[in-house]
Design a protein around this motif. Structure first.
Motif, PDB file in Angstrom:
ATOM      1  N   GLU A  89      -2.271  15.317  15.421  1.00 27.79           N
ATOM      2  CA  GLU A  89      -1.534  15.653  14.447  1.00 27.79           C
ATOM      3  C   GLU A  89      -1.513  14.753  14.161  1.00 27.79           C
ATOM      4  O   GLU A  89      -1.462  14.666  12.542  1.00 27.79           O
ATOM      5  CB  GLU A  89      -0.731  16.413  14.820  1.00 27.79           C
ATOM      6  CG  GLU A  89       0.624  16.922  13.670  1.00 27.79           C
ATOM      7  CD  GLU A  89       0.573  17.521  12.567  1.00 27.79           C
ATOM      8  OE1 GLU A  89       1.117  17.879  11.003  1.00 27.79           O
ATOM      9  OE2 GLU A  89      -0.452  17.897  12.683  1.00 27.79           O
ATOM     10  N   ARG A  92      -4.252  12.613  11.806  1.00 26.18           N
ATOM     11  CA  ARG A  92      -4.355  13.833  10.642  1.00 26.18           C
ATOM     12  C   ARG A  92      -3.384  13.692   9.714  1.00 26.18           C
ATOM     13  O   ARG A  92      -3.842  12.717   8.327  1.00 26.18           O
ATOM     14  CB  ARG A  92      -4.000  15.382  10.454  1.00 26.18           C
ATOM     15  CG  ARG A  92      -4.861  16.074   9.504  1.00 26.18           C
ATOM     16  CD  ARG A  92      -4.057  17.549   9.870  1.00 26.18           C
ATOM     17  NE  ARG A  92      -2.635  17.524  10.515  1.00 26.18           N
ATOM     18  CZ  ARG A  92      -1.330  18.218   9.063  1.00 26.18           C
ATOM     19  NH1 ARG A  92      -1.639  17.620   8.458  1.00 26.18           N
ATOM     20  NH2 ARG A  92      -0.611  17.628  10.192  1.00 26.18           N
ATOM     21  N   ARG A  93      -2.195  12.552  10.101  1.00 29.01           N
ATOM     22  CA  ARG A  93      -1.197  12.659   8.751  1.00 29.01           C
ATOM     23  C   ARG A  93      -1.388  11.110   8.224  1.00 29.01           C
ATOM     24  O   ARG A  93      -1.762  11.094   6.923  1.00 29.01           O
ATOM     25  CB  ARG A  93       0.075  12.571   8.918  1.00 29.01           C
ATOM     26  CG  ARG A  93       1.087  13.947   9.511  1.00 29.01           C
ATOM     27  CD  ARG A  93       2.545  14.192  10.108  1.00 29.01           C
ATOM     28  NE  ARG A  93       2.792  12.840  11.724  1.00 29.01           N
ATOM     29  CZ  ARG A  93       3.253  13.597  12.672  1.00 29.01           C
ATOM     30  NH1 ARG A  93       2.931  14.100  12.535  1.00 29.01           N
ATOM     31  NH2 ARG A  93       3.383  12.406  12.867  1.00 29.01           N
ATOM     32  N   ARG A  95      -4.577   9.717   7.849  1.00 24.26           N
ATOM     33  CA  ARG A  95      -5.491  10.525   7.316  1.00 24.26           C
ATOM     34  C   ARG A  95      -5.422  10.700   5.750  1.00 24.26           C
ATOM     35  O   ARG A  95      -5.355  10.338   4.627  1.00 24.26           O
ATOM     36  CB  ARG A  95      -6.759  10.974   8.007  1.00 24.26           C
ATOM     37  CG  ARG A  95      -7.462  10.368   8.756  1.00 24.26           C
ATOM     38  CD  ARG A  95      -9.032  11.573   9.406  1.00 24.26           C
ATOM     39  NE  ARG A  95      -8.464  12.330   9.777  1.00 24.26           N
ATOM     40  CZ  ARG A  95      -7.708  12.916  11.019  1.00 24.26           C
ATOM     41  NH1 ARG A  95      -8.111  12.021  11.978  1.00 24.26           N
ATOM     42  NH2 ARG A  95      -7.705  14.072  11.029  1.00 24.26           N
ATOM     43  N   GLU A  96      -4.245  11.385   5.660  1.00 22.42           N
ATOM     44  CA  GLU A  96      -3.717  11.960   4.814  1.00 22.42           C
ATOM     45  C   GLU A  96      -3.301  11.133   3.839  1.00 22.42           C
ATOM     46  O   GLU A  96      -2.927  10.915   2.302  1.00 22.42           O
ATOM     47  CB  GLU A  96      -2.891  12.997   4.818  1.00 22.42           C
ATOM     48  CG  GLU A  96      -3.177  14.978   5.117  1.00 22.42           C
ATOM     49  CD  GLU A  96      -2.899  15.903   5.506  1.00 22.42           C
ATOM     50  OE1 GLU A  96      -1.653  15.833   5.469  1.00 22.42           O
ATOM     51  OE2 GLU A  96      -3.139  16.642   5.927  1.00 22.42           O
TER      52      GLU A  96
END
Length: 176
Positions: A89, A92-93, A95-96
């Motif tokens: 998670e 992912r944050r 990368r975003e």
């Protein structure tokens, strides 16, 4: 669904592998002393036979296991699924946020280019002003319009730069 021999073979291989992994780990082992030597057997080999707790090897000693739990790069699904989920998670944050930063930086470049285009068009108009009072008045209004264009784009670009600084701070916190 039509018969697919490859799919059937793959399913059979997976089931066989799972059955091999799940069996054999629960066998009872006894430790006996025969002739002064330790002997291990799956059945009691002497009256003094004691059952021992045998677990399959995990691939890491307890010292390295505790070290791997504290190092997020070493965590895998078998020892801490919740930590893996948290790490994924967080990645992912990150990368975003990196993607959002690239988008905002691109918008800054686009805003600057658009401002340059508008200013170039106004400069071109300025060159067409006549050398008289009307031309001077028109040239002054174009200069004021240029100042307004710069102020408008400066406000937008500063807001985007503030977003970049905020996201860079968030990114730095996520990477800790």
């Amino acid at each position: 669904m039509p018969y697919n021999p490859i799919l059937r073979l793959a399913c059979g291989a997976i089931l066989a592998a799972l059955s091999v992994v799940s069996t054999g780990a629960h066998a009872q082992v006894y430790k006996c002393t025969v002739g002064g030597r330790a002997v291990f057997s799956d059945q009691p080999c002497a009256p003094d036979a004691k059952p021992i707790n045998v677990r399959p090897a995990t691939g890491a000693s307890s010292a390295s296991a505790s070290a791997s739990e504290s190092d997020p790069r070493q965590i895998n699904m078998s020892n801490n699924p919740q930590a893996v989920l948290s790490r994924l998670e967080r990645e992912r944050r990150v990368r975003e946020t990196e993607h959002e930063l690239r988008d905002i930086r691109d918008r800054i470049v686009n805003e600057q280019a658009e401002m340059d285009r508008e200013l170039a068009a106004l400069r071109l108009q300025k060159t067409r002003a006549n050398n008289n009072l009307a031309g001077a008045t028109w040239e002054k209004s174009i200069s004021e319009e240029m100042s307004a264009v710069v102020a408008r784009y400066d406000l937008r670009i500063r807001a985007l730069q503030d977003d970049v600084r905020r996201l860079e701070g968030e990114l730095s916190e996520m990477r800790r």
